[in-house]
Design an enzyme around this catalytic site. Structure first.
Site: not given
Ligand code: 6PG
Length: 461
Positions: A129, A184, A187-188, A191
């Site tokens: 990430s 991970k 985590h998203n 996010e």
């Molecule tokens: C990270 C982000 C990265 C990416 C996402 C975007 O941790 O660096 O999460 O992995 O920007 O996958 O996810 P979406 O396209 O689903 O918003």
């Protein structure tokens, strides 16, 4: 040519993330072999670090350029491309070599690949990430799989990652099996929820005709204490970005948020494991709602009329409470999900270590992580005391929300989550009673502990 000395590490897939990881290794003076389907891209990259990058046109030569056991970072699009690449790599690798999938792969794919590749090659599912700049300057890295294999990788990874609050490297052996990719993925999911909760504050401000500059000031005031975070940092930058004629760039961005899969997989996994993650799922569905163009067009004039009647008497303090509650609820839901998966699949994930790895480099890094570290060390009673403090915000927040006319999907979900968490009894006894009434699905009597059925006055059939 550098080909006489073997490389410490190899990177396959040189789109933005892969190229930046390779640059990161090269800048730490690791001799790194690189391979991309189109050789021109490989050559371009090698020209940037001719002393530390070695590029190959043939996958076989790339594999042979690596010291044993080979450590091959795979940074290609998740899904089919990973499977196709593995088939190719299997022609050249040995049983002791290590393939490290650093893309956003679905954890079930990782589980399947680990099973299929047993006794052929070691396969590590590794979350990375920090976006493209993180990959270049120091991401947060979450590898999972066979412990002795991950342990072989850690000395290399430690040199390219961000630092935690105590300046230790933001990488750790996350757990067995697919734990790295699962963590991970969560985590998203978090996010998505943090982004949505920030967007909800933005929506209130915008509907009350705040200028972008005024909004930036509000967000800079919110970006303090527990809320000091990467996502609020970038929100400030976004709000002040302008195009040549002085217009704000954000105002020109279509209100349609996309998603690549991880947020949806988080919700699917929560459903499969029976874990309640309302803040995370509301944020996912809010993105889907945005993409329903016809509804947006229909509602827009009504929305405008309503929003112009808004009476904003909130203070920064109230916004701060809303965001804190959202951040807190979102992280906690993520932990519950990770813990449940770890127990279910025997991955041995240490949540403290996950949190530590999220202190730097990753997208959801924030000062609240230190508060969370203390929270998860508490016993259940003290956790409830802790949550009760957050619950005290709720009446004020509810009052505030009742005055706004903008959708607050994640804020509402977080409020409900905290209230449910603290409820002495849930109304689910009534639901279970109804199930038993019409379907004899049984219920547990709390006085005896027995599972029983019936006893209802069935006058309504
Ligand atoms: C990270 C982000 C990265 C990416 C996402 C975007 O941790 O660096 O999460 O992995 O920007 O996958 O996810 P979406 O396209 O689903 O918003």
């Amino acid at each position: 040519m550098l080909n006489t000395i073997k490389s410490s590490i190899g990177v396959v897939g040189l789109a933005v993330m892969g190229a930046n990881i390779a640059r990161n290794f090269a800048s730490k003076e690791y001799k790194t072999s690189v391979y991309n389907r189109t050789f021109a891209r490989t050559q371009e990259l090698v020209n940037e670090f001719p002393d530390h990058l070695d590029g190959f046109e043939e996958l076989k030569d790339f594999v042979e350029s690596l010291e044993l056991p080979r450590k091959i970072i795979v940074m290609v699009k998740s899904g089919q491309p990973v499977d196709e690449l593995i088939i190719e790599l299997l022609k050249y690798v040995d049983q002791d070599d290590i393939i490290i999938d650093c893309g956003n792969s679905y954890w079930k794919d990782t589980q399947r690949r680990q099973e299929q590749l047993k006794h052929k090659v070691h396969f590590i599912g590794c979350g990375v990430s920090g976006g493209s700049l993180g990959a270049l300057h120091g991401p947060s890295i979450m590898p999972g799989g066979e412990k002795h294999v991950v342990d072989q990788l850690l000395p290399y990874l430690r040199h390219v990652v961000a630092k935690d609050f105590l300046l230790n490297p933001c990488v750790s052996n996350i757990g067995e099996g697919a734990a790295g990719h699962f963590v991970k993925m969560v985590h998203n999911g978090i996010e998505y929820a943090l982004m949505q909760s920030i967007a909800e504050i933005y929506n209130i401000l915008r509907s009350n005709k705040y200028s972008n500059e005024h909004m930036r000031i509000v967000f800079s005031k919110l970006n303090q204490g527990n809320l000091q975070s990467y996502l609020l940092d970038i929100t400030e930058d976004i709000l002040e970005s302008k195009i040549e004629n002085g217009d704000y760039l954000l105002d020109l961005v279509l209100d349609k948020a996309e998603s690549k899969g991880t947020g949806g997989w988080t919700v699917i996994s929560a459903i499969e494991l029976g874990v309640s993650i309302p803040s995370l799922s509301s944020a996912l569905f809010a993105r889907y709602a945005n993409s329903q163009d016809h509804i947006t067009t229909m509602i827009h004039p009504i929305y405008e009329n309503l929003s112009s009647q808004d009476n904003l008497d909130s203070t920064i303090d109230e916004f701060s409470k809303i965001l804190e509650l959202n951040f807190f609820a979102s992280y906690i839901q993520g932990f519950e999900l990770i813990q449940k998966a770890s127990d279910e699949y025997s991955w041995k994930v240490d949540i403290h270590e996950v949190l530590r790895v999220w202190e730097g480099g990753c997208i959801i890094r924030s000062q609240m992580i230190s508060t969370l570290q203390s929270y998860i060390k508490l016993n259940k009673t003290l956790q409830i005391d802790f949550l009760t403090k957050y619950a005290q915000y709720i009446p004020k927040i509810r009052h505030f929300i009742s005055q706004t006319r903008v959708s607050m999907a994640t804020t509402n979900a977080s409020l409900d989550y905290i209230l449910t968490f603290l409820a002495p009894r849930l109304p689910t006894n009534l639901i279970q009673a109804q199930r038993d009434y019409f379907g004899e699905h049984t219920y547990v009597r709390i006085d005896s502990g027995d599972t029983v059925t019936g006893g209802w006055n069935k006058s309504k059939g």
